[in-house]
Design a protein around this motif. Structure first.
Motif, PDB file in Angstrom:
ATOM      1  N   UNK A   7      16.854  38.667  -4.125  1.00  0.00           N
ATOM      2  CA  UNK A   7      16.852  39.332  -2.826  1.00  0.00           C
ATOM      3  C   UNK A   7      16.998  38.365  -1.646  1.00  0.00           C
ATOM      4  N   UNK A   8      17.890  37.378  -1.799  1.00  0.00           N
ATOM      5  CA  UNK A   8      18.095  36.399  -0.738  1.00  0.00           C
ATOM      6  C   UNK A   8      19.587  36.172  -0.521  1.00  0.00           C
ATOM      7  N   UNK A   9      19.928  35.719   0.682  1.00  0.00           N
ATOM      8  CA  UNK A   9      21.317  35.423   1.026  1.00  0.00           C
ATOM      9  C   UNK A   9      21.348  34.264   2.004  1.00  0.00           C
ATOM     10  N   UNK A  10      22.496  33.611   2.102  1.00  0.00           N
ATOM     11  CA  UNK A  10      22.700  32.530   3.061  1.00  0.00           C
ATOM     12  C   UNK A  10      23.370  33.122   4.295  1.00  0.00           C
ATOM     13  N   UNK A  11      22.843  32.771   5.472  1.00  0.00           N
ATOM     14  CA  UNK A  11      23.365  33.272   6.736  1.00  0.00           C
ATOM     15  C   UNK A  11      23.789  32.070   7.583  1.00  0.00           C
ATOM     16  N   UNK A  12      25.038  32.126   8.081  1.00  0.00           N
ATOM     17  CA  UNK A  12      25.574  31.068   8.953  1.00  0.00           C
ATOM     18  C   UNK A  12      25.942  31.732  10.282  1.00  0.00           C
ATOM     19  N   UNK A  14      26.942  30.653  13.104  1.00  0.00           N
ATOM     20  CA  UNK A  14      27.772  29.804  13.970  1.00  0.00           C
ATOM     21  C   UNK A  14      26.931  29.079  15.022  1.00  0.00           C
ATOM     22  N   UNK A  15      26.009  28.293  14.501  1.00  0.00           N
ATOM     23  CA  UNK A  15      25.187  27.422  15.335  1.00  0.00           C
ATOM     24  C   UNK A  15      24.945  26.142  14.536  1.00  0.00           C
ATOM     25  N   UNK A  16      23.978  25.336  14.913  1.00  0.00           N
ATOM     26  CA  UNK A  16      23.761  24.049  14.259  1.00  0.00           C
ATOM     27  C   UNK A  16      22.890  24.125  13.014  1.00  0.00           C
ATOM     28  N   UNK A  17      22.673  25.319  12.501  1.00  0.00           N
ATOM     29  CA  UNK A  17      21.864  25.473  11.292  1.00  0.00           C
ATOM     30  C   UNK A  17      22.305  26.685  10.489  1.00  0.00           C
ATOM     31  N   UNK A  18      21.939  26.671   9.219  1.00  0.00           N
ATOM     32  CA  UNK A  18      22.179  27.809   8.327  1.00  0.00           C
ATOM     33  C   UNK A  18      20.825  28.214   7.765  1.00  0.00           C
ATOM     34  N   UNK A  19      20.745  29.432   7.274  1.00  0.00           N
ATOM     35  CA  UNK A  19      19.456  29.958   6.814  1.00  0.00           C
ATOM     36  C   UNK A  19      19.571  30.593   5.441  1.00  0.00           C
ATOM     37  N   UNK A  20      18.538  30.411   4.640  1.00  0.00           N
ATOM     38  CA  UNK A  20      18.339  31.210   3.445  1.00  0.00           C
ATOM     39  C   UNK A  20      17.369  32.294   3.869  1.00  0.00           C
ATOM     40  N   UNK A  21      17.819  33.546   3.775  1.00  0.00           N
ATOM     41  CA  UNK A  21      17.005  34.659   4.275  1.00  0.00           C
ATOM     42  C   UNK A  21      16.804  35.712   3.203  1.00  0.00           C
ATOM     43  N   UNK A  22      15.681  36.384   3.296  1.00  0.00           N
ATOM     44  CA  UNK A  22      15.443  37.523   2.419  1.00  0.00           C
ATOM     45  C   UNK A  22      16.221  38.707   2.969  1.00  0.00           C
ATOM     46  N   UNK A  23      16.441  39.697   2.130  1.00  0.00           N
ATOM     47  CA  UNK A  23      17.144  40.902   2.582  1.00  0.00           C
ATOM     48  C   UNK A  23      16.365  41.645   3.666  1.00  0.00           C
ATOM     49  N   UNK A  24      15.066  41.399   3.755  1.00  0.00           N
ATOM     50  CA  UNK A  24      14.269  42.046   4.797  1.00  0.00           C
ATOM     51  C   UNK A  24      14.308  41.277   6.119  1.00  0.00           C
ATOM     52  N   UNK A  25      14.989  40.101   6.142  1.00  0.00           N
ATOM     53  CA  UNK A  25      15.164  39.360   7.389  1.00  0.00           C
ATOM     54  C   UNK A  25      14.252  38.165   7.565  1.00  0.00           C
ATOM     55  N   UNK A  42      30.168  26.748  10.320  1.00  0.00           N
ATOM     56  CA  UNK A  42      31.149  27.830  10.368  1.00  0.00           C
ATOM     57  C   UNK A  42      31.095  28.754   9.158  1.00  0.00           C
ATOM     58  N   UNK A  43      30.892  28.190   7.979  1.00  0.00           N
ATOM     59  CA  UNK A  43      30.944  28.971   6.742  1.00  0.00           C
ATOM     60  C   UNK A  43      30.155  28.238   5.675  1.00  0.00           C
ATOM     61  N   UNK A  44      29.728  28.966   4.655  1.00  0.00           N
ATOM     62  CA  UNK A  44      28.957  28.352   3.578  1.00  0.00           C
ATOM     63  C   UNK A  44      29.251  29.039   2.259  1.00  0.00           C
ATOM     64  N   UNK A  45      29.021  28.291   1.182  1.00  0.00           N
ATOM     65  CA  UNK A  45      29.113  28.848  -0.159  1.00  0.00           C
ATOM     66  C   UNK A  45      28.082  28.125  -1.027  1.00  0.00           C
ATOM     67  N   UNK A  46      27.475  28.876  -1.925  1.00  0.00           N
ATOM     68  CA  UNK A  46      26.535  28.313  -2.887  1.00  0.00           C
ATOM     69  C   UNK A  46      27.339  27.865  -4.100  1.00  0.00           C
ATOM     70  N   UNK A  47      27.085  26.639  -4.562  1.00  0.00           N
ATOM     71  CA  UNK A  47      27.770  26.130  -5.746  1.00  0.00           C
ATOM     72  C   UNK A  47      27.420  26.947  -6.978  1.00  0.00           C
TER      73      UNK A  47
END
Length: 125
Positions: A7-12, A14-25, A42-47
């Protein structure tokens, strides 16, 4: 979506950081670059191993994070230029998105930059 982090996703955003977030925010982890200030992600992908997070930045670099600790493992310095133009143009284009091959260890980057030929997917190993 991550398999190891339910229940997690990576959020980018478009700032100086990216986040691993739960689906609840809820923010579970923050990924911040430690080599430069003022650059935007700008963009991210999990290996495919789900150990690394690859994040393209607007300065043409790709920052490789350990997804579990948030530590910067490597910075690929000429990622946008190598990925989009094969290193021939001398110009880095803005990366629009990243993809990861599920078995081969390739990261692909693509751009919607008007100066690039449509349909080009550059690979980095």
């Amino acid at each position: 979506h991550l398999h190891s982090q339910a229940n997690a996703m990576v959020v980018v955003p478009r700032c100086d950081r990216a986040y691993l977030m739960s689906y609840s925010g809820d923010v579970l982890r923050t990924y911040v670059r430690d080599d430069v200030q003022g650059s935007e992600f700008l963009a991210a992908v999990v290996g495919s191993s789900e150990r690394y997070l690859f994040v393209a930045a607007d300065d043409g670099k790709c920052v490789v994070f350990d997804i579990h600790t948030g530590k910067v493992e490597k910075i690929i310095r000429s990622f946008a230029e190598d990925c989009i133009s094969g290193g021939r143009s001398g110009k880095a284009c803005e990366i629009s998105g990243l993809v990861c091959h599920p078995h081969r260890g390739f990261i692909g980057g693509y751009s919607s930059d008007k100066g690039q030929k449509r349909g080009i997917l550059g690979l980095w190993k």
